[in-house]
Design a protein around this motif. Structure first.
Motif, PDB file in Angstrom:
ATOM      1  N   GLY A  70       0.803  -1.210   0.000  1.00  0.00           N
ATOM      2  CA  GLY A  70       0.000   0.000   0.000  1.00  0.00           C
ATOM      3  C   GLY A  70       0.845   1.273   0.000  1.00  0.00           C
ATOM      4  N   ASN A  71       0.142   2.380  -0.268  1.00  0.00           N
ATOM      5  CA  ASN A  71       0.772   3.692  -0.296  1.00  0.00           C
ATOM      6  C   ASN A  71       1.549   3.976   0.983  1.00  0.00           C
ATOM      7  N   PHE A  72       1.063   3.449   2.091  1.00  0.00           N
ATOM      8  CA  PHE A  72       1.695   3.664   3.388  1.00  0.00           C
ATOM      9  C   PHE A  72       3.159   3.232   3.393  1.00  0.00           C
ATOM     10  N   VAL A  73       3.479   2.152   2.683  1.00  0.00           N
ATOM     11  CA  VAL A  73       4.828   1.579   2.787  1.00  0.00           C
ATOM     12  C   VAL A  73       5.889   2.460   2.150  1.00  0.00           C
ATOM     13  N   SER A  74       5.490   3.368   1.258  1.00  0.00           N
ATOM     14  CA  SER A  74       6.476   4.147   0.512  1.00  0.00           C
ATOM     15  C   SER A  74       7.149   5.244   1.332  1.00  0.00           C
ATOM     16  N   ALA A  75       6.725   5.440   2.566  1.00  0.00           N
ATOM     17  CA  ALA A  75       7.438   6.349   3.476  1.00  0.00           C
ATOM     18  C   ALA A  75       7.527   5.736   4.872  1.00  0.00           C
ATOM     19  N   TYR A  76       7.463   4.407   4.937  1.00  0.00           N
ATOM     20  CA  TYR A  76       7.412   3.693   6.216  1.00  0.00           C
ATOM     21  C   TYR A  76       8.801   3.242   6.637  1.00  0.00           C
ATOM     22  N   ASN A  77       9.133   3.503   7.897  1.00  0.00           N
ATOM     23  CA  ASN A  77      10.350   2.986   8.498  1.00  0.00           C
ATOM     24  C   ASN A  77       9.965   1.780   9.351  1.00  0.00           C
ATOM     25  N   TRP A  78      10.305   0.598   8.896  1.00  0.00           N
ATOM     26  CA  TRP A  78       9.874  -0.617   9.590  1.00  0.00           C
ATOM     27  C   TRP A  78      10.412  -0.684  11.013  1.00  0.00           C
ATOM     28  N   GLU A  79      11.540  -0.017  11.252  1.00  0.00           N
ATOM     29  CA  GLU A  79      12.136  -0.035  12.584  1.00  0.00           C
ATOM     30  C   GLU A  79      11.269   0.669  13.629  1.00  0.00           C
ATOM     31  N   PRO A 161      13.238 -17.219  13.485  1.00  0.00           N
ATOM     32  CA  PRO A 161      12.901 -16.337  12.356  1.00  0.00           C
ATOM     33  C   PRO A 161      11.533 -16.706  11.786  1.00  0.00           C
ATOM     34  N   TRP A 162      10.922 -15.773  11.091  1.00  0.00           N
ATOM     35  CA  TRP A 162       9.602 -16.028  10.501  1.00  0.00           C
ATOM     36  C   TRP A 162       9.706 -16.696   9.126  1.00  0.00           C
ATOM     37  N   ASN A 163      10.860 -16.599   8.503  1.00  0.00           N
ATOM     38  CA  ASN A 163      11.082 -17.246   7.205  1.00  0.00           C
ATOM     39  C   ASN A 163      10.025 -16.860   6.172  1.00  0.00           C
ATOM     40  N   VAL A 164       9.808 -15.583   6.034  1.00  0.00           N
ATOM     41  CA  VAL A 164       8.855 -15.063   5.043  1.00  0.00           C
ATOM     42  C   VAL A 164       9.448 -15.220   3.648  1.00  0.00           C
ATOM     43  N   LYS A 165       8.689 -15.798   2.736  1.00  0.00           N
ATOM     44  CA  LYS A 165       9.171 -16.053   1.382  1.00  0.00           C
ATOM     45  C   LYS A 165       8.744 -14.986   0.379  1.00  0.00           C
ATOM     46  N   LEU A 166       7.559 -14.397   0.559  1.00  0.00           N
ATOM     47  CA  LEU A 166       7.020 -13.444  -0.410  1.00  0.00           C
ATOM     48  C   LEU A 166       7.345 -12.006  -0.012  1.00  0.00           C
ATOM     49  N   TRP A 167       7.998 -11.271  -0.935  1.00  0.00           N
ATOM     50  CA  TRP A 167       8.401  -9.887  -0.656  1.00  0.00           C
ATOM     51  C   TRP A 167       8.042  -8.997  -1.852  1.00  0.00           C
ATOM     52  N   CYS A 168       7.356  -7.906  -1.557  1.00  0.00           N
ATOM     53  CA  CYS A 168       6.986  -6.913  -2.577  1.00  0.00           C
ATOM     54  C   CYS A 168       8.048  -5.827  -2.622  1.00  0.00           C
ATOM     55  N   LEU A 169       8.527  -5.517  -3.810  1.00  0.00           N
ATOM     56  CA  LEU A 169       9.561  -4.500  -3.989  1.00  0.00           C
ATOM     57  C   LEU A 169       8.894  -3.145  -4.218  1.00  0.00           C
ATOM     58  N   GLY A 170       8.363  -2.577  -3.129  1.00  0.00           N
ATOM     59  CA  GLY A 170       7.681  -1.297  -3.211  1.00  0.00           C
ATOM     60  C   GLY A 170       6.213  -1.453  -3.564  1.00  0.00           C
ATOM     61  N   ASN A 171       5.574  -0.324  -3.832  1.00  0.00           N
ATOM     62  CA  ASN A 171       4.148  -0.290  -4.138  1.00  0.00           C
ATOM     63  C   ASN A 171       3.828   0.832  -5.113  1.00  0.00           C
ATOM     64  N   GLU A 172       3.124   0.505  -6.194  1.00  0.00           N
ATOM     65  CA  GLU A 172       2.574   1.494  -7.146  1.00  0.00           C
ATOM     66  C   GLU A 172       3.575   2.606  -7.487  1.00  0.00           C
ATOM     67  N   MET A 173       4.792   2.205  -7.802  1.00  0.00           N
ATOM     68  CA  MET A 173       5.823   3.218  -8.040  1.00  0.00           C
ATOM     69  C   MET A 173       5.597   4.002  -9.328  1.00  0.00           C
ATOM     70  N   ASP A 174       4.640   3.569 -10.163  1.00  0.00           N
ATOM     71  CA  ASP A 174       4.296   4.342 -11.359  1.00  0.00           C
ATOM     72  C   ASP A 174       3.408   5.533 -11.040  1.00  0.00           C
ATOM     73  N   VAL A 209       7.705  -7.492  -8.290  1.00  0.00           N
ATOM     74  CA  VAL A 209       8.040  -6.158  -8.758  1.00  0.00           C
ATOM     75  C   VAL A 209       6.751  -5.419  -9.112  1.00  0.00           C
ATOM     76  N   CYS A 210       6.776  -4.094  -8.999  1.00  0.00           N
ATOM     77  CA  CYS A 210       5.570  -3.296  -9.236  1.00  0.00           C
ATOM     78  C   CYS A 210       5.234  -3.203 -10.719  1.00  0.00           C
ATOM     79  N   GLY A 211       4.007  -3.558 -11.053  1.00  0.00           N
ATOM     80  CA  GLY A 211       3.465  -3.280 -12.367  1.00  0.00           C
ATOM     81  C   GLY A 211       2.622  -2.022 -12.312  1.00  0.00           C
ATOM     82  N   SER A 212       1.688  -1.881 -13.229  1.00  0.00           N
ATOM     83  CA  SER A 212       0.869  -0.674 -13.297  1.00  0.00           C
ATOM     84  C   SER A 212      -0.171  -0.632 -12.182  1.00  0.00           C
ATOM     85  N   SER A 213      -0.411   0.566 -11.679  1.00  0.00           N
ATOM     86  CA  SER A 213      -1.419   0.770 -10.635  1.00  0.00           C
ATOM     87  C   SER A 213      -2.826   0.538 -11.157  1.00  0.00           C
TER      88      SER A 213
END
Length: 503
Positions: A70-79, A161-174, A209-213
């Motif tokens: 989501g849009n939220f992640v594009s300025a989110y500091n996970w820490e 560890p949680w061993n998460v396999k699925l990772w999104c490289l950003g969100n709606e970067m277009d 990877v992000c495709g079109s919004s």
């Protein structure tokens, strides 16, 4: 009106990936706070998570949930979301003009996922951040111990560890609305570098990877081509998003948006093939449709809430679409499309899961209930697992605003070999005529109808509310029969049905 179809055991599309019935939760509105998390609620567990919501989610058997945006992640500091709650910073969320308490972070979300029986699909920030933060987050989440970030996770209370396999490289970067918006080449290079770094940690990760919004973006479909030319051999999926709307209250036109969805998938699938051929690659990339739903009912309300004059509220009631019976038909058509495109669409996430354009609604301190669209999502998730059948359907058609030759009778079929069942999901898009459907079952040793569920309502605008939670819900169907290898069923005007046959 009459329609017919053929389901042949030998004519199949693909094994349906269970993750096509996934969901999405973003730090937006009341999705997290007062959605899944409300420590003062009578049903809250020791972690502050609402038990009534967890029950509704468990019933859906959601295989994976995308988080935190989501849009939220594009300025989110996970820490910001780790360590003692009382020490976590309050941040301003630029995406939704709200404040974020960070009371829910990766630990709380992971515990909730374990409670409801789902897997995590995590997104990294490639808007305001980049490779370093992504690799650190991955190390924190997936490394057993003995490094700075993994030891910090252990210190924060999670040894394994949680061993998460699925990772999104950003969100709606277009999207120019995105913090850190980039053009296709700029984003493609960043995504490729991030993917390379993450694969240095673990080659078995599945990267998106992000495709079109949406299919109306000026950069579509060149965006997909350019991004994939940079990332093709480093990623496994390209994400697509689409929301469905009917502000003009024209049901017939609204329901042809399923044709637009199908064309969108077909176009991106062709682009994937083009890039694969250009690169002479043996690698396969699939589609992750990780945001989809009907979204328009709350638009005017949201304009007022997002007007900028209300300060920076915490968890305001944003995007709270109240779904009606008409939306049941649209969601049924969307899910049918994903089943029929199961050869290329391997993951999909309804957006979102609770309160924010969601199948589940809550009242603060009060009840949680299933919205109308909960039911077609439920039926598909529970019974739509197996192999998608390549049905040959003969139905009258009509032309609409978003697509021509839309079949009045829309059908998808699933063969569950392990459970020895055939399941058919049917939508009648005709507003005034019954559809008498005859479905020939070829190559199957057919038995009888073991389940028949019908959703119909005289009022397309009918909704479920806290006080009337069962206004729109499935009822047991009548009259579906299997005789001489043929399934016969009648669909009332504007109706959704599920028919299951034992084989």
């Amino acid at each position: 009106m009459k329609a017919s179809a053929v389901a042949n055991k030998e004519f199949t599309i693909a094994k349906i990936d269970d993750r096509v019935y996934g969901a999405f939760l973003e730090h937006l509105g009341r999705a997290i706070y007062e959605g899944i998390y409300e420590p003062d609620h009578p049903t809250a567990d020791e972690n502050g998570m609402r038990g009534d919501v967890a029950k509704l989610v468990k019933d859906l058997n959601v295989p994976v949930v995308r988080y935190p945006g989501g849009n939220f992640v594009s300025a989110y500091n996970w820490e910001d979301g780790i360590g003692p709650r009382e020490e976590r910073p309050v941040r301003l969320d630029l995406a939704w003009h709200t404040s974020e308490s960070n009371h829910v972070g990766i630990h709380e979300f992971a515990d909730w996922c374990a409670t409801v029986g789902t897997e995590m699909m995590l997104a990294v920030n490639l808007g305001s951040r980049g490779v370093d933060e992504a690799r650190n987050f991955l190390e924190y989440v997936n490394h057993p111990g003995g490094s700075y970030w993994s030891d910090l996770r252990i210190k924060n209370g999670r040894k394994e560890p949680w061993n998460v396999k699925l990772w999104c490289l950003g969100n709606e970067m277009d999207g120019p609305w995105q913090v850190g918006h980039k053009d296709a080449a700029e984003y493609g290079k960043l995504a490729a570098n991030t993917a390379r770094a993450m694969r240095m940690f673990d080659k078995s990760l599945e990267l998106i990877v992000c495709g079109s919004s949406n299919a109306d973006m000026p950069s579509y479909p060149d965006w997909e081509r350019i991004v994939l030319e940079h990332t093709y051999d480093h990623v496994d999926f390209i994400s697509l998003h689409m929301y469905f709307f009917n502000p003009e209250k024209e049901t017939a036109n609204f329901l042809t948006m399923a044709e637009k969805l199908d064309t969108y998938i077909e176009t991106v699938a062709a682009t994937i093939k083009q890039v694969k051929a250009k690169k002479r690659s043996k690698h396969d990339v699939y589609i992750c449709f990780d945001e989809w739903n009907v979204w328009y009912h709350s638009k005017e309300q949201d304009k007022k809430l997002l007007g900028g004059n209300s300060g920076w509220p915490h968890a305001p009631g944003l995007l709270e679409d109240v779904y009606n019976f008409e939306d049941v038909l649209m969601v049924g058509l969307i899910l049918n499309t994903f089943i029929r495109r199961s050869d290329v669409v391997k993951i999909a996430c309804i957006a979102q899961l609770v309160n924010v354009i969601a199948p589940i609604m809550t009242e603060k301190g009060g009840p949680a209930w299933a919205q109308t669209i909960y039911y077609p999502y439920y039926f598909a998730s529970i019974f739509g697992r197996g192999t998608a059948l390549d049905l040959k359907v003969d139905s009258p058609t009509y032309d609409g605003r978003y697509g021509d030759n839309a079949a009045y009778v829309d059908i998808s079929g699933v063969h569950d070999e392990e459970g020895s069942t055939l399941t058919f999901f049917l939508v009648n898009r005709h507003g005034t005529e019954n559809a008498d459907v005859e479905l020939s079952l070829q190559g199957f040793a057919t038995g009888s109808v073991i389940d028949h569920q019908v959703m119909t309502h005289p009022n397309l605008e009918a909704t479920n509310t806290a006080k009337n939670q069962d206004e729109v819900k499935p009822r047991k169907g009548e009259g579906a029969t299997v005789v001489d290898g043929k399934l016969s069923v009648t669909l009332p005007p504007y109706s959704y049905q599920m028919v299951r046959v034992k084989i």
